[in-house]
Design an enzyme around this catalytic site. Sequence first.
Site, PDB file in Angstrom:
ATOM      1  N   LYS A 265      49.611 -26.998  49.335  1.00 36.39           N
ATOM      2  CA  LYS A 265      50.890 -27.608  49.737  1.00 36.39           C
ATOM      3  C   LYS A 265      50.882 -29.089  49.379  1.00 36.39           C
ATOM      4  CE  LYS A 265      53.549 -28.910  53.911  1.00 36.39           C
ATOM      5  NZ  LYS A 265      53.709 -28.757  55.379  1.00 36.39           N
ATOM      6  N   ASP A 270      56.580 -35.910  54.559  1.00 36.12           N
ATOM      7  CA  ASP A 270      57.374 -34.968  55.329  1.00 36.12           C
ATOM      8  C   ASP A 270      58.098 -35.691  56.457  1.00 36.12           C
ATOM      9  OD1 ASP A 270      58.514 -32.830  56.584  1.00 36.12           O
ATOM     10  OD2 ASP A 270      56.632 -31.982  57.354  1.00 36.12           O
ATOM     11  N   LYS A 277      61.939 -35.643  61.968  1.00 32.69           N
ATOM     12  CA  LYS A 277      60.853 -35.752  62.940  1.00 32.69           C
ATOM     13  C   LYS A 277      61.062 -36.986  63.812  1.00 32.69           C
ATOM     14  CE  LYS A 277      57.085 -33.666  60.244  1.00 32.69           C
ATOM     15  NZ  LYS A 277      56.790 -32.561  61.188  1.00 32.69           N
ATOM     16  N   ASP A 288      50.735 -34.922  54.261  1.00 31.54           N
ATOM     17  CA  ASP A 288      51.219 -33.543  54.188  1.00 31.54           C
ATOM     18  C   ASP A 288      50.993 -32.924  52.803  1.00 31.54           C
ATOM     19  OD1 ASP A 288      52.196 -31.460  55.678  1.00 31.54           O
ATOM     20  OD2 ASP A 288      54.306 -31.893  55.269  1.00 31.54           O
ATOM     21  N   ASP A 347      62.379 -28.857  58.722  1.00 29.33           N
ATOM     22  CA  ASP A 347      61.016 -29.369  58.899  1.00 29.33           C
ATOM     23  C   ASP A 347      59.963 -28.271  58.686  1.00 29.33           C
ATOM     24  OD1 ASP A 347      59.081 -31.221  59.360  1.00 29.33           O
ATOM     25  OD2 ASP A 347      59.319 -31.258  61.552  1.00 29.33           O
ATOM     26  N   GLU A 349      59.158 -26.846  56.029  1.00 27.20           N
ATOM     27  CA  GLU A 349      59.365 -26.912  54.577  1.00 27.20           C
ATOM     28  C   GLU A 349      58.151 -26.451  53.786  1.00 27.20           C
ATOM     29  OE1 GLU A 349      58.190 -29.320  56.288  1.00 27.20           O
ATOM     30  OE2 GLU A 349      56.522 -29.935  55.004  1.00 27.20           O
ATOM     31  N   ARG A 351      56.228 -23.820  54.032  1.00 30.80           N
ATOM     32  CA  ARG A 351      56.320 -22.401  53.651  1.00 30.80           C
ATOM     33  C   ARG A 351      57.371 -22.194  52.561  1.00 30.80           C
ATOM     34  NH1 ARG A 351      57.687 -21.060  59.831  1.00 30.80           N
ATOM     35  NH2 ARG A 351      56.439 -22.961  60.033  1.00 30.80           N
TER      36      ARG A 351
HETATM   37  N1  BES Z   1      53.740 -30.889  58.001  1.00 31.03           N
HETATM   38  C1  BES Z   1      54.154 -30.289  59.209  1.00 31.03           C
HETATM   39  C2  BES Z   1      52.987 -29.782  60.045  1.00 31.03           C
HETATM   40  C3  BES Z   1      52.095 -30.837  60.616  1.00 31.03           C
HETATM   41  C4  BES Z   1      52.344 -31.360  61.868  1.00 31.03           C
HETATM   42  C5  BES Z   1      50.998 -31.262  59.921  1.00 31.03           C
HETATM   43  C6  BES Z   1      51.496 -32.312  62.401  1.00 31.03           C
HETATM   44  C7  BES Z   1      50.166 -32.206  60.457  1.00 31.03           C
HETATM   45  C8  BES Z   1      50.406 -32.729  61.688  1.00 31.03           C
HETATM   46  C9  BES Z   1      55.080 -29.111  58.932  1.00 31.03           C
HETATM   47  O1  BES Z   1      55.869 -29.239  57.799  1.00 31.03           O
HETATM   48  C10 BES Z   1      55.996 -29.023  60.092  1.00 31.03           C
HETATM   49  O2  BES Z   1      56.767 -29.920  60.281  1.00 31.03           O
HETATM   50  N2  BES Z   1      55.898 -27.940  60.840  1.00 31.03           N
HETATM   51  C11 BES Z   1      56.699 -27.768  61.983  1.00 31.03           C
HETATM   52  C12 BES Z   1      57.139 -26.334  61.995  1.00 31.03           C
HETATM   53  C13 BES Z   1      58.250 -26.058  62.976  1.00 31.03           C
HETATM   54  C14 BES Z   1      59.517 -26.767  62.569  1.00 31.03           C
HETATM   55  C15 BES Z   1      58.471 -24.566  63.033  1.00 31.03           C
HETATM   56  C16 BES Z   1      55.840 -28.093  63.198  1.00 31.03           C
HETATM   57  O3  BES Z   1      54.640 -27.823  63.199  1.00 31.03           O
HETATM   58  O4  BES Z   1      56.392 -28.664  64.139  1.00 31.03           O
HETATM   59 ZN    ZN Z   2      55.108 -30.441  56.303  1.00 34.49          ZN
HETATM   60 MN    MN Z   3      57.638 -30.319  58.202  1.00 31.04          MN
END
Ligand code: BES
Ligand code: ZN
Ligand code: MN
Length: 497
Positions: A265, A270, A277, A288, A347, A349, A351
């Site tokens: 990825k 992000d 966020k 990310d 967010d 993103e 996947r």
């Molecule tokens: N890049 C984030 C995941 C992440 C969070 C990595 C904290 C490192 C530290 C990912 O893209 C994300 O935002 N995931 C969301 C998914 C949710 C919207 C279903 C998450 O984990 O909150």
């Molecule tokens: Zn992300």
């Molecule tokens: Mn995200």
Amino acid sequence: MDFSIKSQASKNKITSLKTACLVVGVFENKKLSDAAKEVNLHGAIDAAIKSGDITGKPGSALLLRDLKGVEATRVLLVGLGEENVSEKAITSAAQAAARHLNGLGASDVTLSLPVAKTRDLSWGIRQIVLAFNEAIFRTDAYKSKKDSIAANVKKVHILVSEKEATAAKAALTHSIALVNGMELTKQLGNMPANFCTPSHLAATAKKIASEFKMGIEVLERKQIQALKMNSFLSVSAGTDEPPKFIVLKHMGGKAKDAPVVLVGKGITFDSGGISLKPGAGMDEMKYDMGGAGSVLGTMRAIGEMKLKLNVIAIVPTCENMPSGSATRPGDIVTSMSGQTIEVLNTDAEGRLILCDALTYAERFKPAVVIDVATLTGAIITSLGHHTTGLFTRHDEAHDKLADELLAAGKEANDVAWRLPIGELYNEQLKSNFADIANIGGPAAGSITAACFLERFTKKYTWAHLDIAGTSWKSGAAKGATGRPVPMLTSFLVNRAK
Ligand code: BES
Ligand code: ZN
Ligand code: MN
């Protein structure tokens, strides 16, 4: 830093070794390691222990100078804990030596440490190389005034017996390739998003390709559009920074051998997109691209090792930003696989870019595909920062792959833990308007994310590593860790055997 193996004929004495600092171990029960016994000619080490200057606890260290009858200018004692030398004791001793020596004037050092009970010499050599590299790693690339901690050690010799020399040299070559790969991963992870752009990742991949004679292809927006990677492109819609799709090929195996495909990825920042966020800690979302960084770091490592295995890295990379052209919650996109996706949260993103890369991977008829991603915050809740989340289907072939990865992680001190996927979790991804939704609700967030990816991997054997917790350290020592390069490298090295 220059590492080398010094082999010692048994008739030669450690005491006649010319070096600026000799590092030997002592135990907690006041006993000495074999190397320490040799240096203890006039009882200087016994005296140091007796006086309480060194406890022998793992991580403790004491510097002695001008020992009578010893050619080395300095002798650094490091604690090894119990006589039954543990793995932890060796890593602590190597780290203590590296830390201690960096503040001293000695430029060439020689280590003579025992082998951990549960490991071999090669493992010990790797710990030394890792520890010395960690001690000189700096994050001051963008500071006008560089951090002023002295890093005087230039040469590190590791002392082994003559009969161990060949194996030790091979282990050293591997360890150096590994730390070079990890260092690249750390640098990329720490680099701010205004420097570490998708174009920078592409340039980095090209550099690896030319240095280690790999094949490289970087697909531009037009080509990505032609491949119908609309899910990937939907993430990139809100930014002016052009997306890239990187394919890096190390064909070290036989031409007809099916390759291992690594997918990383590569979200270089992000922000969450329209599902923005919260502000606190958002700076950390520059990492990310940790999956991409570790895949590139692993390729660098196996390239330097000249590993006899076919390995292909695929890195979809772009920014996730909000703007007037950004994808909205509720938008529906058609992935390269033909499956339609309702983007309920912009967010989620990772996947969305990975699914198209996983479909693209099919064309290589892979032996296995492993995707690596900072995919979910939920994996940090589940496993913290110590353990990577591992997900695969539950059948014989996938159980075998899971075991292989778990074992590689243990071997490399870069552990993972397997979590389940399956039908019940998949139900959470139902959409009223498309084939699949990109989020599965608050429960089991890491698992539903893995289930989403799984739907794009039906044509091959696949595993997913969620490294959101392990690829990055928050807090005072904030920065990229270089994980899971050790696990992936061990996995590939074992596959090449
Ligand atoms: N890049 C984030 C995941 C992440 C969070 C990595 C904290 C490192 C530290 C990912 O893209 C994300 O935002 N995931 C969301 C998914 C949710 C919207 C279903 C998450 O984990 O909150
Ligand atoms: Zn992300
Ligand atoms: Mn995200």
